[in-house]
Enzyme design. Structure first.
Site, PDB file in Angstrom:
ATOM      1  N   THR A  74       0.829  -1.211   0.000  1.00 58.16           N
ATOM      2  CA  THR A  74       0.000   0.000   0.000  1.00 58.16           C
ATOM      3  C   THR A  74       0.861   1.258   0.000  1.00 58.16           C
ATOM      4  OG1 THR A  74      -1.472   1.314   1.397  1.00 58.16           O
ATOM      5  CG2 THR A  74      -0.156  -0.315   2.523  1.00 58.16           C
ATOM      6  N   ASP A  75       0.320   2.320  -0.591  1.00 57.65           N
ATOM      7  CA  ASP A  75       1.031   3.612  -0.564  1.00 57.65           C
ATOM      8  C   ASP A  75       1.063   4.208   0.837  1.00 57.65           C
ATOM      9  OD1 ASP A  75      -1.674   4.318  -0.342  1.00 57.65           O
ATOM     10  OD2 ASP A  75      -1.453   6.127  -1.563  1.00 57.65           O
ATOM     11  N   GLU A  76       0.252   3.659   1.748  1.00 60.40           N
ATOM     12  CA  GLU A  76       0.222   4.212   3.113  1.00 60.40           C
ATOM     13  C   GLU A  76       1.560   4.052   3.824  1.00 60.40           C
ATOM     14  OE1 GLU A  76      -3.000   3.576   5.756  1.00 60.40           O
ATOM     15  OE2 GLU A  76      -4.494   3.659   4.179  1.00 60.40           O
ATOM     16  N   TYR A  81      -1.849  -0.277  11.109  1.00 59.88           N
ATOM     17  CA  TYR A  81      -2.069  -0.982   9.836  1.00 59.88           C
ATOM     18  C   TYR A  81      -0.904  -0.733   8.877  1.00 59.88           C
ATOM     19  CZ  TYR A  81      -3.464  -1.443   4.961  1.00 59.88           C
ATOM     20  OH  TYR A  81      -3.463  -1.749   3.623  1.00 59.88           O
ATOM     21  N   LYS A 102       2.050  -3.209   7.296  1.00 60.61           N
ATOM     22  CA  LYS A 102       2.250  -3.431   5.854  1.00 60.61           C
ATOM     23  C   LYS A 102       3.701  -3.083   5.467  1.00 60.61           C
ATOM     24  CE  LYS A 102      -0.358  -4.439   3.087  1.00 60.61           C
ATOM     25  NZ  LYS A 102      -0.731  -5.782   2.553  1.00 60.61           N
TER      26      LYS A 102
HETATM   27  P1  NAD Z   1     -10.157  -6.988   2.381  1.00 60.24           P
HETATM   28  O1  NAD Z   1     -10.162  -6.662   3.823  1.00 60.24           O
HETATM   29  O2  NAD Z   1     -11.351  -6.698   1.554  1.00 60.24           O
HETATM   30  O3  NAD Z   1      -9.854  -8.547   2.181  1.00 60.24           O
HETATM   31  C1  NAD Z   1      -8.884  -9.222   2.922  1.00 60.24           C
HETATM   32  C2  NAD Z   1      -9.088 -10.715   2.667  1.00 60.24           C
HETATM   33  O4  NAD Z   1      -8.040 -11.433   3.364  1.00 60.24           O
HETATM   34  C3  NAD Z   1     -10.415 -11.254   3.217  1.00 60.24           C
HETATM   35  O5  NAD Z   1     -11.030 -12.085   2.261  1.00 60.24           O
HETATM   36  C4  NAD Z   1     -10.011 -12.057   4.450  1.00 60.24           C
HETATM   37  O6  NAD Z   1     -10.891 -13.141   4.724  1.00 60.24           O
HETATM   38  C5  NAD Z   1      -8.618 -12.527   4.056  1.00 60.24           C
HETATM   39  N1  NAD Z   1      -7.754 -12.806   5.234  1.00 60.24           N
HETATM   40  C6  NAD Z   1      -7.545 -11.994   6.306  1.00 60.24           C
HETATM   41  N2  NAD Z   1      -6.718 -12.596   7.177  1.00 60.24           N
HETATM   42  C7  NAD Z   1      -6.381 -13.801   6.646  1.00 60.24           C
HETATM   43  C8  NAD Z   1      -5.545 -14.863   7.064  1.00 60.24           C
HETATM   44  N3  NAD Z   1      -4.892 -14.814   8.246  1.00 60.24           N
HETATM   45  N4  NAD Z   1      -5.406 -15.946   6.255  1.00 60.24           N
HETATM   46  C9  NAD Z   1      -6.076 -16.007   5.070  1.00 60.24           C
HETATM   47  N5  NAD Z   1      -6.903 -15.036   4.631  1.00 60.24           N
HETATM   48  C10 NAD Z   1      -7.051 -13.940   5.411  1.00 60.24           C
HETATM   49  O7  NAD Z   1      -8.865  -6.279   1.799  1.00 60.24           O
HETATM   50  P2  NAD Z   1      -8.649  -5.539   0.396  1.00 60.24           P
HETATM   51  O8  NAD Z   1      -9.132  -4.153   0.513  1.00 60.24           O
HETATM   52  O9  NAD Z   1      -9.105  -6.432  -0.679  1.00 60.24           O
HETATM   53  O10 NAD Z   1      -7.053  -5.480   0.378  1.00 60.24           O
HETATM   54  C11 NAD Z   1      -6.305  -6.581  -0.124  1.00 60.24           C
HETATM   55  C12 NAD Z   1      -4.823  -6.255   0.000  1.00 60.24           C
HETATM   56  O11 NAD Z   1      -4.530  -5.059  -0.719  1.00 60.24           O
HETATM   57  C13 NAD Z   1      -4.348  -6.003   1.419  1.00 60.24           C
HETATM   58  O12 NAD Z   1      -3.069  -6.568   1.566  1.00 60.24           O
HETATM   59  C14 NAD Z   1      -4.284  -4.486   1.542  1.00 60.24           C
HETATM   60  O13 NAD Z   1      -3.323  -4.099   2.481  1.00 60.24           O
HETATM   61  C15 NAD Z   1      -3.879  -4.116   0.129  1.00 60.24           C
HETATM   62  N6  NAD Z   1      -4.289  -2.794  -0.358  1.00 60.24           N
HETATM   63  C16 NAD Z   1      -5.596  -2.388  -0.238  1.00 60.24           C
HETATM   64  C17 NAD Z   1      -5.981  -1.160  -0.763  1.00 60.24           C
HETATM   65  C18 NAD Z   1      -7.412  -0.688  -0.677  1.00 60.24           C
HETATM   66  O14 NAD Z   1      -7.706   0.460  -1.035  1.00 60.24           O
HETATM   67  N7  NAD Z   1      -8.366  -1.517  -0.263  1.00 60.24           N
HETATM   68  C19 NAD Z   1      -5.044  -0.348  -1.408  1.00 60.24           C
HETATM   69  C20 NAD Z   1      -3.712  -0.792  -1.504  1.00 60.24           C
HETATM   70  C21 NAD Z   1      -3.360  -2.027  -0.983  1.00 60.24           C
HETATM   71  O1  DAU Z   2      -3.997   4.038   0.477  1.00 63.13           O
HETATM   72  C1  DAU Z   2      -4.276   2.673   0.415  1.00 63.13           C
HETATM   73  C2  DAU Z   2      -5.119   2.281   1.610  1.00 63.13           C
HETATM   74  O2  DAU Z   2      -6.416   2.792   1.371  1.00 63.13           O
HETATM   75  C3  DAU Z   2      -5.174   0.784   1.841  1.00 63.13           C
HETATM   76  O3  DAU Z   2      -3.884   0.325   2.164  1.00 63.13           O
HETATM   77  C4  DAU Z   2      -6.153   0.442   2.977  1.00 63.13           C
HETATM   78  O4  DAU Z   2      -6.292  -0.964   3.096  1.00 63.13           O
HETATM   79  C5  DAU Z   2      -7.501   1.035   2.634  1.00 63.13           C
HETATM   80  O5  DAU Z   2      -8.407   0.809   3.699  1.00 63.13           O
HETATM   81  C6  DAU Z   2      -7.375   2.532   2.368  1.00 63.13           C
HETATM   82  O6  DAU Z   2      -7.015   3.238   3.592  1.00 63.13           O
HETATM   83  P1  DAU Z   2      -7.700   4.627   4.011  1.00 63.13           P
HETATM   84  O7  DAU Z   2      -7.594   4.772   5.466  1.00 63.13           O
HETATM   85  O8  DAU Z   2      -7.200   5.755   3.171  1.00 63.13           O
HETATM   86  O9  DAU Z   2      -9.235   4.320   3.541  1.00 63.13           O
HETATM   87  P2  DAU Z   2     -10.620   4.608   4.275  1.00 63.13           P
HETATM   88  O10 DAU Z   2     -11.665   4.294   3.257  1.00 63.13           O
HETATM   89  O11 DAU Z   2     -10.717   3.982   5.614  1.00 63.13           O
HETATM   90  O12 DAU Z   2     -10.564   6.186   4.480  1.00 63.13           O
HETATM   91  C7  DAU Z   2     -10.414   7.064   3.376  1.00 63.13           C
HETATM   92  C8  DAU Z   2     -10.518   8.491   3.887  1.00 63.13           C
HETATM   93  O13 DAU Z   2     -11.850   8.699   4.318  1.00 63.13           O
HETATM   94  C9  DAU Z   2      -9.620   8.803   5.071  1.00 63.13           C
HETATM   95  O14 DAU Z   2      -9.129  10.137   4.939  1.00 63.13           O
HETATM   96  C10 DAU Z   2     -10.548   8.712   6.260  1.00 63.13           C
HETATM   97  C11 DAU Z   2     -11.891   9.134   5.678  1.00 63.13           C
HETATM   98  N1  DAU Z   2     -13.075   8.511   6.306  1.00 63.13           N
HETATM   99  C12 DAU Z   2     -13.106   7.152   6.421  1.00 63.13           C
HETATM  100  C13 DAU Z   2     -14.177   6.521   7.005  1.00 63.13           C
HETATM  101  C14 DAU Z   2     -14.208   5.014   7.146  1.00 63.13           C
HETATM  102  C15 DAU Z   2     -14.142   9.286   6.732  1.00 63.13           C
HETATM  103  O15 DAU Z   2     -14.128  10.525   6.593  1.00 63.13           O
HETATM  104  N2  DAU Z   2     -15.195   8.657   7.339  1.00 63.13           N
HETATM  105  C16 DAU Z   2     -15.261   7.313   7.497  1.00 63.13           C
HETATM  106  O16 DAU Z   2     -16.257   6.819   8.075  1.00 63.13           O
END
Ligand code: NAD
Ligand code: DAU
Length: 343
Positions: free
Chosen positions: A128-130, A153, A157
């Protein structure tokens, strides 16, 4: 070379399921094994029509379990590691142990099995870019920038990225790391900002906008992300990191994204409820330099306004998918975090 067999972890989650759907569409012959524990965030319904495919197998298991992982890596040509605890708010709520455990130790277990049993496979760590932390405007960290994660988190990562890269250097494994910006689209668990705000707007519920809504995220359609991942797997170089992001111009604040959602759903701006203190250490801006992945030939297709509109349509047309989640165990987190009922 096209893989014959791919091990995906976390394939019942939001991005992992999109990756599996795309991989299956690209190559119906490829064998896909999906290792997913089915935590609260996993949902087999994210893979409609795939469960019965003879070349698809879901193993409900834990990436932290050595035996399970050992039994699955042996024939994989690609290992694509999505499984993680992924929600920042859960990691700041005092239960960060699960993040360290799954995200850091789980990554180690997987890589160690690859090292021993399948060192010739291609391994992609989904990052993740985070990990770059709060990025002051107009900076755009490239892949060599210092890591400065803000939340448990993102710290977990960053740890996972380091383990993966250490295995590339120490053991000569074909490991790569991708670092993507915020994804949005269909099948995203409604705890994340866009699906939460869309579904609340559709139900005329308060929209909890944190800290004034001036924060910037570089929103990317999940399909664009998965296209980038496939390209990295096909063309990427061992040991390399690839940032992936939309590079939105102009950059969009959370408030602007909220306004787009309100417009698409027809909901009233009076639903916006300003909340403070729910995101300790709130990062104000994420942004990444993406020249390296663009040099491989990738570019995002989706425009943000069109992307939000089609995402809103998907949630409007698939109420059953998210109503089940919002009326289930998610209610407990919602009530504890937001201090009000989820519906
Ligand atoms: P998500 O939370 O939707 O899905 C996570 C999945 O992993 C679920 O299906 C869960 O059951 C499975 N899981 C969790 N713990 C496990 C374990 N111990 N063993 C096996 N399976 C397990 O997550 P997502 O949003 O699809 O993100 C997927 C990946 O991409 C993550 O690594 C996250 O850090 C990364 N990522 C997410 C975003 C985003 O915006 N959502 C952006 C950049 C990177
Ligand atoms: O940048 C990549 C990341 O993006 C991934 O690595 C993470 O898995 C993914 O969850 C996401 O992280 P963020 O924290 O940026 O996403 P989130 O949707 O939780 O929040 C996005 C923005 O919205 C953040 O500035 C917080 C704000 N927010 C979030 C929630 C849940 C609100 O204002 N209200 C809310 O209820």
């Amino acid at each position: 070379m096209a893989p014959r067999s791919v091990l995906v972890t976390g394939g019942c989650g939001f991005i992992g399921s999109c990756f599996i759907r795309m991989l299956r569409e690209r190559d119906p012959e490829v064998e896909i094994v999906n290792l997913d524990l089915l935590t609260y965030a996993g949902n087999p319904e994210n893979l409609p029509g795939i469960a019965d495919s003879p070349r698809y197998r879901w193993v409900r298991g834990d990436v932290r379990n050595e035996e399970t992982v050992e039994s699955l890596v042996g024939s994989a040509d690609w290992v694509v590691h999505f499984a993680a605890e992924s929600h920042v708010d859960r990691s700041t709520a005092g239960k960060a142990g699960a993040f360290v455990d799954t995200n850091v130790y789980g990554t180690f277990v997987l890589l160690d099995a690859v090292r021993r049993l399948r060192p010739e496979c291609r391994y992609l760590q989904i990052g993740t870019d985070e990990v770059y932390g709060d990025v002051a405007f107009p900076q755009m960290p490239d892949e060599g920038a210092m890591l400065d994660p803000s939340s448990p988190y993102s710290a977990s990562k960053a740890g996972a990225d380091h383990i993966a890269l250490a295995f590339a250097r120490t053991h000569g494994l074909d490991v790569m790391v991708s670092r993507c910006t915020n994804n949005y689209g269909a099948y995203q668990y409604p705890e994340k900002m866009i699906p939460l705000f869309v579904t609340n707007a559709l139900d005329s519920l308060p929209i909890p906008l944190y800290d004034g809504g001036g924060q910037v995220r570089d929103w990317l359609r999940v399909e664009d992300h998965c296209e980038a991942l496939l390209l990295i797997l096909e063309e990427g170089r061992p040991g390399e990191i690839y940032n992936v992001g939309a590079n939105q111009e102009p950059e969009r604040s959370n408030l602007e994204i909220t306004e787009m959602i309100l417009e698409c759903t027809g909901a009233s701006a009076s639903l916006i409820e300003h909340r403070h203190g729910l995101r300790p250490g709130h990062d104000q801006r994420y942004a990444v330099a993406t020249g390296k992945i663009r040099d491989l030939g990738w570019a995002p297709r989706a425009d943000i306004q069109e992307g939000i509109a089609s995402t809103v349509r998907w949630y409007a047309e698939n109420r059953g998918w998210w109503e089940t989640i919002k009326s289930g165990a998610y209610r407990e987190f919602y009530e504890a975090h937001y201090g009000r009922p989820a519906s």
